[in-house]
Scaffold this active site. Structure first.
Site, PDB file in Angstrom:
ATOM      1  CB  SER A   1      -0.860  -0.052   1.273  1.00  7.24           C
ATOM      2  OG  SER A   1      -2.046   0.648   1.116  1.00  7.24           O
TER       3      SER A   1
ATOM      4  N   GLY B   1      -3.129  -0.418  -3.792  1.00  6.35           N
ATOM      5  CA  GLY B   1      -1.845   0.067  -3.299  1.00  6.35           C
ATOM      6  C   GLY B   1      -1.314   1.318  -3.949  1.00  6.35           C
TER       7      GLY B   1
ATOM      8  CD  GLU C   1      -8.794  -6.279  -4.279  1.00 10.24           C
ATOM      9  OE1 GLU C   1      -9.573  -7.197  -4.540  1.00 10.24           O
ATOM     10  OE2 GLU C   1      -7.673  -6.477  -3.751  1.00 10.24           O
ATOM     11  N   PRO C   2      -8.120  -0.526  -5.731  1.00 16.28           N
ATOM     12  CG  PRO C   2      -8.681   1.394  -6.937  1.00 16.28           C
ATOM     13  CD  PRO C   2      -8.664  -0.106  -7.032  1.00 16.28           C
ATOM     14  N   GLY C   3      -8.104   1.307  -2.647  1.00 18.13           N
ATOM     15  CA  GLY C   3      -8.937   1.777  -1.545  1.00 18.13           C
ATOM     16  C   GLY C   3      -8.568   3.224  -1.250  1.00 18.13           C
TER      17      GLY C   3
ATOM     18  NE  ARG D   1      -2.835   6.181   6.918  1.00 17.52           N
ATOM     19  CZ  ARG D   1      -1.837   6.789   6.342  1.00 17.52           C
ATOM     20  NH1 ARG D   1      -1.690   8.086   6.461  1.00 17.52           N
ATOM     21  NH2 ARG D   1      -0.977   6.105   5.627  1.00 17.52           N
TER      22      ARG D   1
ATOM     23  CE1 TYR E   1       0.345   1.351   9.347  1.00 17.41           C
ATOM     24  CE2 TYR E   1      -1.176   3.178   9.060  1.00 17.41           C
ATOM     25  CZ  TYR E   1      -0.945   1.830   9.197  1.00 17.41           C
ATOM     26  OH  TYR E   1      -2.000   0.967   9.176  1.00 17.41           O
TER      27      TYR E   1
ATOM     28  CB  CYS F   1      -4.256  10.026  28.751  1.00 15.98           C
ATOM     29  SG  CYS F   1      -5.725  10.915  29.218  1.00 15.98           S
TER      30      CYS F   1
ATOM     31  CE1 TYR G   1      -7.020   0.730   4.569  1.00 22.24           C
ATOM     32  CE2 TYR G   1      -5.907   2.343   3.198  1.00 22.24           C
ATOM     33  CZ  TYR G   1      -6.490   1.106   3.346  1.00 22.24           C
ATOM     34  OH  TYR G   1      -6.547   0.242   2.286  1.00 22.24           O
TER      35      TYR G   1
HETATM   36  N1  LLP Z   1      -6.560  -5.235  -1.667  1.00 20.74           N
HETATM   37  C1  LLP Z   1      -6.100  -5.883  -0.596  1.00 20.74           C
HETATM   38  C2  LLP Z   1      -6.136  -7.342  -0.562  1.00 20.74           C
HETATM   39  C3  LLP Z   1      -5.600  -5.162   0.510  1.00 20.74           C
HETATM   40  O1  LLP Z   1      -5.134  -5.807   1.569  1.00 20.74           O
HETATM   41  C4  LLP Z   1      -5.600  -3.749   0.464  1.00 20.74           C
HETATM   42  C5  LLP Z   1      -5.115  -2.966   1.592  1.00 20.74           C
HETATM   43  C6  LLP Z   1      -6.110  -3.110  -0.681  1.00 20.74           C
HETATM   44  C7  LLP Z   1      -6.576  -3.893  -1.733  1.00 20.74           C
HETATM   45  C8  LLP Z   1      -6.190  -1.624  -0.817  1.00 20.74           C
HETATM   46  O2  LLP Z   1      -4.959  -0.997  -0.718  1.00 20.74           O
HETATM   47  P1  LLP Z   1      -4.883   0.586  -0.969  1.00 20.74           P
HETATM   48  O3  LLP Z   1      -5.238   0.837  -2.396  1.00 20.74           O
HETATM   49  O4  LLP Z   1      -5.846   1.217  -0.049  1.00 20.74           O
HETATM   50  O5  LLP Z   1      -3.480   0.948  -0.629  1.00 20.74           O
HETATM   51  N2  LLP Z   1      -3.860   1.055   7.216  1.00 20.74           N
HETATM   52  C9  LLP Z   1      -2.791   1.306   6.262  1.00 20.74           C
HETATM   53  C10 LLP Z   1      -3.068   0.643   4.944  1.00 20.74           C
HETATM   54  C11 LLP Z   1      -3.355  -0.841   5.058  1.00 20.74           C
HETATM   55  C12 LLP Z   1      -3.702  -1.460   3.722  1.00 20.74           C
HETATM   56  C13 LLP Z   1      -4.316  -2.804   3.901  1.00 20.74           C
HETATM   57  N3  LLP Z   1      -4.690  -3.467   2.685  1.00 20.74           N
HETATM   58  C14 LLP Z   1      -2.591   2.806   6.119  1.00 20.74           C
HETATM   59  O6  LLP Z   1      -3.264   3.586   6.789  1.00 20.74           O
HETATM   60  O7  LLP Z   1      -1.717   3.243   5.371  1.00 20.74           O
END
Ligand code: LLP
Length: 439
Positions: A208, A246, A288-290, A328, A332, A359, A389
């Protein structure tokens, strides 16, 4: 304004921030702070950039980034599929009205109940992550007299250079079947012996907040080579390939992520060229972007509660939220851009450390934030790119009620998530004694 700020963010004549045509000062007055403000135009635009930037590719929204009913309805309207990674995310998607066949179910430890529910409602694809799960799913599908449509999650051995906590593609990862150890091959052989799972394709997500196209190109090459090899060795032609998410986004003006269309171009071209070279039919492709869908659309609005200048040391500025609504920075070392937004200021900036109200010393919002020297108690400040996130990883640490989230567009405001009340905080608590008996 833009940079890491939502597309419609701009300053009005007094220097105050407006988003979607709504002044943040009005939002603070009506909805309180902390507040997540989502720019609907920005969010829809980003969905469309993926849909058009990845031609002929299905775009799946990774709902772990932010999973609320309203948001899922919105991305569904924009034509995205939805990835869920728990029974709770699955439930939210179903409540949102997303068609089950448009869902992809992830997770390295899905429970029996979760898998069975996925079969019951007819989730489109279940991404199998382990041998235990493969057998578990086969048994559950047999009991239902059905065949589960699956992808195998492959760990392709690609080390994306990102934070350790968000790397997933390297060999020694908790996710998936490690290719270099022969586990991916073994998973295929095992799955093919099972009567109640059907392998339709493979999935590989390498991590990611990745900048640059090279890791994605490498991922496409490795997975296609694997599919071609399986055709040779097993006589099976898999027709679906999900290359994961990612894609990195901008959190500060210093971040320079790759344009969506360049990612799309690189991935689609790689797949097409590789398929020609291997004589392999082009599979149905998915990404699969989030983060890249919801992250930049949203800001968090806070009110300054205290300003403590320590002569010769740090000036501490405390806001009314913190690590409970954005873990975050603590988890991180993430840096999100921050700005004074309730008004303009001509006073030169000075570096202050913005912290939350928890606290804990690690309760950081932004270290060395350059904020105007006249920053004072009661000022509104905003943190950029908090759509991904933050809410989804929020907690109630110190019994802070979770903030509300609003959607703004062309001067209109709609609530996405209501603010928690103090009563919500104790709603599930079971008292041991009646209050009178305690006295
Ligand atoms: N597909 C799968 C199987 C995943 O595990 C993830 C993210 C995504 C897609 C989406 O990734 P993205 O496009 O959002 O980067 N909490 C962390 C990020 C953890 C990501 C977990 N998996 C942060 O705040 O940076």
């Amino acid at each position: 304004m833009p940079g890491p700020w939502p597309l419609t963010a701009e300053r009005d004549a007094r220097g105050a921030l407006t988003i979607g045509g709504v002044a943040v000062t009005d939002l603070a007055r009506e909805h309180g702070t902390p507040l997540w403000i989502v720019d609907e135009h920005d969010l829809r635009q980003r969905c469309q950039r993926y849909v058009t930037g990845f031609p002929g590719v299905d775009v799946v929204y990774a709902s772990k980034a932010w999973c609320t009913v309203g948001l899922l309805q919105l991305v569904d309207q924009e034509g995205l599929l939805v990835d869920v990674a728990s029974g709770g995310e699955l439930h939210t998607a179903l409540v949102a009205g997303v068609a089950p066949e448009r869902l992809v179910f992830h997770g390295n430890n899905k429970s029996i109940e979760e898998l069975d529910r996925a079969l019951e409602v007819g989730v489109g694809r279940i991404v199998v992550d382990s041998f235990d799960e493969l057998h578990r799913l086969d048994r559950l599908a047999a009991a239902r007299g059905t065949v589960a449509p699956i992808w195998l999650r492959i760990t392709p051995g690609i080390d994306a250079h990102t934070h350790d906590y968000v790397r997933t593609g390297h060999d020694d990862a908790k996710f998936g079947f490690t290719l270099s150890l022969g586990l991916a091959d073994e998973a295929l052989s095992t799955a093919r012996e099972l009567a109640h799972v059907e392998v339709l394709g493979i999935h590989a997500h390498i991590g990611s907040q990745i900048f640059g196209t090279d890791p994605f190109i490498a991922n496409a090459e490795v997975t296609l080579d694997l599919m071609a090899r399986w055709r040779e060795e097993h006589g099976i032609v898999l027709t679906e390939l999900n290359l994961g998410g990612g894609m990195g986004i901008r959190y500060t003006h210093e971040d320079h992520p790759v344009e969506v269309a360049r990612y799309g171009d690189a991935v689609v071209r790689t797949v097409e060229e590789r398929c020609v070279a291997l004589g392999y039919p082009r599979p149905r492709l998915l990404v699969e972007p989030g983060r890249a869908i919801v992250g930049p659309s949203t800001i968090t609005l806070y009110e300054v509660g205290t300003v403590k200048p320590l002569p010769g040391l740090t000036t501490w500025v405390s806001v009314d939220g913190g690590m409970s609504d954005n873990i975050r920075p603590a988890l991180y070392d993430a840096e999100h851009e921050i700005a004074l937004v309730g008004r303009g200021s001509e006073v030169p900036p000075r570096a202050v450390t913005v912290v939350g109200k928890h606290c804990e010393s690690g309760d950081l919002v932004r270290d060395h934030a350059p904020l105007p020297g006249d920053l004072a108690v009661g000022d509104l400040i905003a943190v950029a790119a908090t759509g991904a996130y933050t809410a989804s990883m929020s907690s109630r640490y110190n019994q802070l009620p979770r903030p509300a989230a609003v959607l703004v567009r062309e001067g209109e405001v709609r609530e996405l998530v209501r603010r928690e009340s103090f009563d919500d905080l104790v709603r599930l608590d079971v008292p041991l004694f009646a209050r009178e008996a305690q006295a």
